[in-house]
Design a protein around this motif. Structure first.
Motif, PDB file in Angstrom:
ATOM      1  N   PHE A  33       0.819  -1.201   0.000  1.00 45.17           N
ATOM      2  CA  PHE A  33       0.000   0.000   0.000  1.00 45.17           C
ATOM      3  C   PHE A  33       0.860   1.262   0.000  1.00 45.17           C
ATOM      4  CE2 PHE A  33      -4.462  -1.207   1.623  1.00 45.17           C
ATOM      5  CZ  PHE A  33      -4.428  -2.397   0.912  1.00 45.17           C
ATOM      6  N   LEU A  34       2.141   1.102   0.344  1.00 49.58           N
ATOM      7  CA  LEU A  34       3.008   2.264   0.525  1.00 49.58           C
ATOM      8  C   LEU A  34       4.041   2.422  -0.581  1.00 49.58           C
ATOM      9  CD1 LEU A  34       3.715   1.734   4.344  1.00 49.58           C
ATOM     10  CD2 LEU A  34       1.890   3.101   3.313  1.00 49.58           C
ATOM     11  N   THR A  35       4.488   1.315  -1.138  1.00 53.93           N
ATOM     12  CA  THR A  35       5.558   1.347  -2.133  1.00 53.93           C
ATOM     13  C   THR A  35       5.139   2.115  -3.382  1.00 53.93           C
ATOM     14  OG1 THR A  35       6.358  -0.805  -1.370  1.00 53.93           O
ATOM     15  CG2 THR A  35       7.124  -0.039  -3.527  1.00 53.93           C
ATOM     16  N   GLY A  36       5.944   3.116  -3.732  1.00 50.37           N
ATOM     17  CA  GLY A  36       5.685   3.903  -4.936  1.00 50.37           C
ATOM     18  C   GLY A  36       4.584   4.923  -4.806  1.00 50.37           C
ATOM     19  N   LYS A  37       3.979   5.065  -3.613  1.00 55.75           N
ATOM     20  CA  LYS A  37       2.893   6.015  -3.395  1.00 55.75           C
ATOM     21  C   LYS A  37       3.432   7.329  -2.836  1.00 55.75           C
ATOM     22  CE  LYS A  37      -0.504   3.067  -4.324  1.00 55.75           C
ATOM     23  NZ  LYS A  37      -1.479   3.255  -5.422  1.00 55.75           N
ATOM     24  N   ARG A  38       2.728   8.392  -3.118  1.00 53.50           N
ATOM     25  CA  ARG A  38       3.066   9.704  -2.566  1.00 53.50           C
ATOM     26  C   ARG A  38       1.962  10.122  -1.608  1.00 53.50           C
ATOM     27  NH1 ARG A  38       4.256  13.837  -7.265  1.00 53.50           N
ATOM     28  NH2 ARG A  38       5.307  14.967  -5.566  1.00 53.50           N
ATOM     29  N   PHE A  39       2.362  10.536  -0.408  1.00 52.37           N
ATOM     30  CA  PHE A  39       1.404  10.960   0.605  1.00 52.37           C
ATOM     31  C   PHE A  39       1.739  12.375   1.054  1.00 52.37           C
ATOM     32  CE2 PHE A  39       1.773   6.340   1.006  1.00 52.37           C
ATOM     33  CZ  PHE A  39       0.448   5.957   0.857  1.00 52.37           C
ATOM     34  N   ALA A  40       0.724  13.063   1.539  1.00 58.17           N
ATOM     35  CA  ALA A  40       0.944  14.414   2.038  1.00 58.17           C
ATOM     36  C   ALA A  40       1.663  14.396   3.385  1.00 58.17           C
ATOM     37  CB  ALA A  40      -0.388  15.152   2.157  1.00 58.17           C
ATOM     38  N   PHE A  41       1.313  13.422   4.269  1.00 61.48           N
ATOM     39  CA  PHE A  41       1.854  13.475   5.628  1.00 61.48           C
ATOM     40  C   PHE A  41       2.286  12.138   6.209  1.00 61.48           C
ATOM     41  CE2 PHE A  41      -0.927  17.226   5.327  1.00 61.48           C
ATOM     42  CZ  PHE A  41      -0.019  18.205   5.662  1.00 61.48           C
ATOM     43  N   ILE A  42       1.895  11.030   5.657  1.00 57.98           N
ATOM     44  CA  ILE A  42       2.208   9.731   6.264  1.00 57.98           C
ATOM     45  C   ILE A  42       3.715   9.496   6.279  1.00 57.98           C
ATOM     46  CG2 ILE A  42       2.125   7.242   5.840  1.00 57.98           C
ATOM     47  CD1 ILE A  42      -0.783   7.485   5.220  1.00 57.98           C
ATOM     48  N   ASN A  43       4.216   9.072   7.446  1.00 59.31           N
ATOM     49  CA  ASN A  43       5.619   8.675   7.604  1.00 59.31           C
ATOM     50  C   ASN A  43       5.659   7.254   8.166  1.00 59.31           C
ATOM     51  OD1 ASN A  43       6.835  11.219   6.870  1.00 59.31           O
ATOM     52  ND2 ASN A  43       6.103  12.010   8.824  1.00 59.31           N
ATOM     53  N   GLY A  44       6.710   6.522   7.833  1.00 59.31           N
ATOM     54  CA  GLY A  44       6.872   5.193   8.409  1.00 59.31           C
ATOM     55  C   GLY A  44       5.783   4.241   7.967  1.00 59.31           C
ATOM     56  N   VAL A  45       5.436   3.319   8.883  1.00 59.59           N
ATOM     57  CA  VAL A  45       4.417   2.310   8.592  1.00 59.59           C
ATOM     58  C   VAL A  45       3.181   2.612   9.440  1.00 59.59           C
ATOM     59  CG1 VAL A  45       3.836  -0.148   8.608  1.00 59.59           C
ATOM     60  CG2 VAL A  45       6.184   0.582   8.086  1.00 59.59           C
ATOM     61  N   PRO A  46       2.109   3.075   8.819  1.00 59.13           N
ATOM     62  CA  PRO A  46       0.904   3.416   9.582  1.00 59.13           C
ATOM     63  C   PRO A  46       0.067   2.175   9.898  1.00 59.13           C
ATOM     64  CG  PRO A  46       0.554   3.870   7.283  1.00 59.13           C
ATOM     65  CD  PRO A  46       1.977   3.396   7.400  1.00 59.13           C
ATOM     66  N   LYS A  47      -0.922   2.354  10.728  1.00 63.06           N
ATOM     67  CA  LYS A  47      -1.870   1.293  11.063  1.00 63.06           C
ATOM     68  C   LYS A  47      -3.094   1.378  10.162  1.00 63.06           C
ATOM     69  CE  LYS A  47       0.525   0.048  14.775  1.00 63.06           C
ATOM     70  NZ  LYS A  47       1.241  -1.262  14.843  1.00 63.06           N
ATOM     71  N   MET A  48      -3.674   0.234   9.846  1.00 61.23           N
ATOM     72  CA  MET A  48      -4.931   0.218   9.102  1.00 61.23           C
ATOM     73  C   MET A  48      -6.029   0.818   9.981  1.00 61.23           C
ATOM     74  SD  MET A  48      -3.965  -0.937   6.240  1.00 61.23           S
ATOM     75  CE  MET A  48      -5.491  -1.252   5.347  1.00 61.23           C
ATOM     76  N   LEU A  49      -7.010   1.423   9.341  1.00 62.80           N
ATOM     77  CA  LEU A  49      -8.039   2.137  10.093  1.00 62.80           C
ATOM     78  C   LEU A  49      -9.411   1.826   9.507  1.00 62.80           C
ATOM     79  CD1 LEU A  49      -8.626   4.266  12.335  1.00 62.80           C
ATOM     80  CD2 LEU A  49      -8.478   6.013  10.540  1.00 62.80           C
ATOM     81  N   GLY A  50     -10.218   1.108  10.283  1.00 54.82           N
ATOM     82  CA  GLY A  50     -11.588   0.837   9.867  1.00 54.82           C
ATOM     83  C   GLY A  50     -12.465   2.064  10.029  1.00 54.82           C
ATOM     84  N   SER A  51     -13.664   1.991   9.475  1.00 56.10           N
ATOM     85  CA  SER A  51     -14.589   3.122   9.564  1.00 56.10           C
ATOM     86  C   SER A  51     -14.878   3.448  11.024  1.00 56.10           C
ATOM     87  CB  SER A  51     -15.891   2.805   8.836  1.00 56.10           C
ATOM     88  OG  SER A  51     -16.809   3.880   8.993  1.00 56.10           O
ATOM     89  N   GLN A  52     -14.972   4.720  11.297  1.00 53.10           N
ATOM     90  CA  GLN A  52     -15.234   5.179  12.666  1.00 53.10           C
ATOM     91  C   GLN A  52     -16.724   5.253  12.990  1.00 53.10           C
ATOM     92  OE1 GLN A  52     -12.428   5.782  14.843  1.00 53.10           O
ATOM     93  NE2 GLN A  52     -11.812   4.549  13.048  1.00 53.10           N
ATOM     94  N   TYR A  53     -17.567   4.936  12.007  1.00 55.70           N
ATOM     95  CA  TYR A  53     -19.008   5.035  12.229  1.00 55.70           C
ATOM     96  C   TYR A  53     -19.707   3.824  11.616  1.00 55.70           C
ATOM     97  CZ  TYR A  53     -17.702   9.790  13.372  1.00 55.70           C
ATOM     98  OH  TYR A  53     -17.099  10.883  13.940  1.00 55.70           O
ATOM     99  N   PRO A  54     -20.815   3.392  12.207  1.00 61.94           N
ATOM    100  CA  PRO A  54     -21.515   2.209  11.706  1.00 61.94           C
ATOM    101  C   PRO A  54     -22.234   2.481  10.387  1.00 61.94           C
ATOM    102  CG  PRO A  54     -22.722   3.198  13.538  1.00 61.94           C
ATOM    103  CD  PRO A  54     -21.419   3.916  13.451  1.00 61.94           C
ATOM    104  N   PHE A  55     -22.304   1.442   9.543  1.00 60.43           N
ATOM    105  CA  PHE A  55     -22.982   1.514   8.248  1.00 60.43           C
ATOM    106  C   PHE A  55     -24.240   0.655   8.268  1.00 60.43           C
ATOM    107  CE2 PHE A  55     -19.190   3.452   6.757  1.00 60.43           C
ATOM    108  CZ  PHE A  55     -19.438   3.981   5.493  1.00 60.43           C
ATOM    109  N   HIS A  56     -25.149   0.960   7.368  1.00 63.45           N
ATOM    110  CA  HIS A  56     -26.335   0.132   7.175  1.00 63.45           C
ATOM    111  C   HIS A  56     -26.855   0.355   5.758  1.00 63.45           C
ATOM    112  CE1 HIS A  56     -27.705   4.108   8.540  1.00 63.45           C
ATOM    113  NE2 HIS A  56     -28.765   3.899   7.782  1.00 63.45           N
TER     114      HIS A  56
END
Length: 519
Positions: free
Chosen positions: A129-152
């Motif tokens: 997910f990181l190789t060859g990508k350009r990010f505005a602020f991500i450094n190092g190896v971040p954690k995956m992040l699921g949705s913060q709100y429930p879906f239906h």
């Protein structure tokens, strides 16, 4: 008759009939452009052909375009530069209301239900997910992040939506969701420019300017392209987002306000009556008419038309922006409060402008840049606030347009400039209680509703992480081509001769109308 008197009666009198001081005065008034235009070798004529006004573009550039096909005719009387013109073919919609959420709202907290991503929440992000990508602020190896709100799932269409937009949810079967938008820009200003002008660089006309150039506007007492801001700040792209670029300035968006003066300095100054302002304009108009008689520049007549519109706007714009004239029940439905600067007020004004024949209405609501670097930019705090600010007004706008029979010929567009990452933003100094995502140009969601689009449709698909598109990608230029098609134009034909090219909002790269989303 003396030479001086002859010159007063005929401002184009030959130099042989002029006195020396009159020749000198004429030379002082003559600009470089006028000199080039009259240059005997014709160099000026060739140069000016690349700068032709659209008021004369068809006659100066000829009837055949660069691709060998016949040009559309956008000529107008210079006295009415915004006069309405028919579309190229039968239009599905007559006007556009574009709701831009400046800062890029997270699709993963609103419309993209990704249960597999939720299962991986808190795990290290894969290097793929990181190789060859350009990010505005991500450094190092971040954690995956699921949705913060429930879906239906909801509505007859069964579309997925989070609990952040409970009022808009009631209109889910009116929305056409495109979940496979992508861009090649990962910073706000160039990404906003790309979405709104078709080019990430400065100096290109806004989509609204192109629409106004092609169609004009039905109400000659109001600007045909109006911009309203809310959220406490201007979008990163600035006024270039609604600028005319290389089109003449008459096609630029006009920034208005839903409180106070609709346009700054529109009202007469203290002790200046409307009749006095009329007299002042008459005097200015006479000077401009004399200038046009002498030099023949159509922009001079356009300037007269703009002054006259400003005078008429003192009455019509004030009326259009005055939401106090709406019934209390309507204001309550939008959550509007007269006298404030708010997205709710702007949505109500947008409906009032639409029913008055304004062609293109652009709303920017700032504050969606959810990095998690502070409370206002946190998905668990500021993002929720932004959702509350827009949920009720957008739902009310859609309901209001439907109730007034305007939904069928009004295209409503909602979206940001790019998406958000599937991993948590990782930069030094962030509080663990504040949650955010970085910019993701690879996938984001927009929706359209109203004239010409299929209601209750979900188009395009991203992977299980909501990170990259796996089906039916849609480029920004494809979106522009589709909007123009809904308004009655082949995007190849809505062009303007500039710098030797037939310029168009979709540029030179391949683009297509997304026919799958059209009703």
């Amino acid at each position: 008759m003396t030479s001086s008197k002859a010159n007063q009666q005929n401002p184009r009198a030959p130099a042989s009939e002029l006195l020396p001081e009159e020749i000198y005065a004429r030379l002082l008034a003559q600009t470089r452009r006028h000199f080039l235009r009259s240059f005997s070798a014709g160099l000026g004529t060739m140069f000016l052909g690349t700068l032709a006004s659209p008021l004369l573009s068809s006659s100066m550039a000829g009837e055949i375009a660069a691709d060998g096909t016949r040009r559309l005719d956008f000529t107008r009387d210079p006295k009415s530069p915004l006069a309405a013109l028919p579309p190229q073919f039968a239009a599905r919609a007559k006007r556009v209301i574009y709701l831009h959420m400046a800062g890029a709202p997270s699709q993963l907290e609103l419309f993209e239900h990704k249960p597999e991503l939720t299962k991986l929440d808190g795990q290290n992000c894969p290097m793929s997910f990181l190789t060859g990508k350009r990010f505005a602020f991500i450094n190092g190896v971040p954690k995956m992040l699921g949705s913060q709100y429930p879906f239906h799932q909801t509505g007859q269409s069964g579309q997925w939506i989070s609990d952040r937009l409970p009022r808009l949810e009631k209109h889910i079967d009116d929305l056409c969701l495109i979940k496979s938008m992508r861009t090649d820009q990962f910073n706000h200003a160039p990404a906003q420019l790309l979405v709104q002008t078709g080019d990430a660089r400065l100096g290109h006309p806004a989509l609204g300017s192109w629409v106004l150039y092609g169609l004009g506007t039905e109400n000659q007492n109001l600007p045909g392209f109006i911009v309203l801001l809310s959220g406490g700040n201007s979008p990163d792209g600035g006024k270039q987002l609604w600028g005319p670029g290389f089109l003449p300035s008459v096609y630029q968006g006009v920034q208005c306000r839903s409180h106070g003066e609709p346009v700054l300095y529109l009202d007469n100054p203290a002790k200046v009556s409307r009749s006095l302002r009329r007299s002042m304009l008459d005097a200015i108009d006479e000077i401009n008419r004399q200038s046009y008689a002498e030099f023949g520049n159509p922009e001079t007549v356009t300037r007269i038309a703009q002054y006259e519109m400003s005078f008429r706007m003192q009455m019509d714009a004030t009326d259009a922006m005055d939401i106090r004239k709406e019934p209390a029940a309507v204001r309550a439905a939008y959550g509007s409060n007269p006298g404030e600067s708010s997205f709710a007020n702007n949505c109500l004004v947008a409906r009032r402008l639409a029913e008055r024949g304004v062609r293109y209405i652009q709303l920017y609501h700032w504050g969606w840049d959810s990095h998690g670097s502070n409370a206002k930019e946190a998905l668990n705090i500021g993002f929720a606030d932004r959702c509350r600010e827009v949920d009720q007004p957008i739902a009310a706008l859609l309901a209001d347009l439907k109730a007034r029979g305007m939904m069928e010929d009004t295209l409503v567009v909602w979206g940001g400039e790019f998406g958000r990452t599937s991993m948590r933003e990782n930069r030094g100094g962030q509080a663990m209680t504040l949650i955010g995502r970085d910019h993701n140009p690879g996938a984001f969601t927009i929706w359209m509703a109203g004239g010409g689009v299929k209601p209750g449709l979900t188009f395009g698909q991203t992977d299980d992480m909501g990170y990259e598109i796996v089906k039916d990608p849609v480029e920004v230029r494809d979106l522009h081509a589709t909007i123009l098609y809904i308004l009655g134009f082949d995007h190849h034909k809505l062009n303007y001769s500039y710098q030797g090219l037939d310029q168009k909002v979709t540029g030179v790269k391949p683009s297509r109308v997304v026919a799958e989303v059209l009703a």
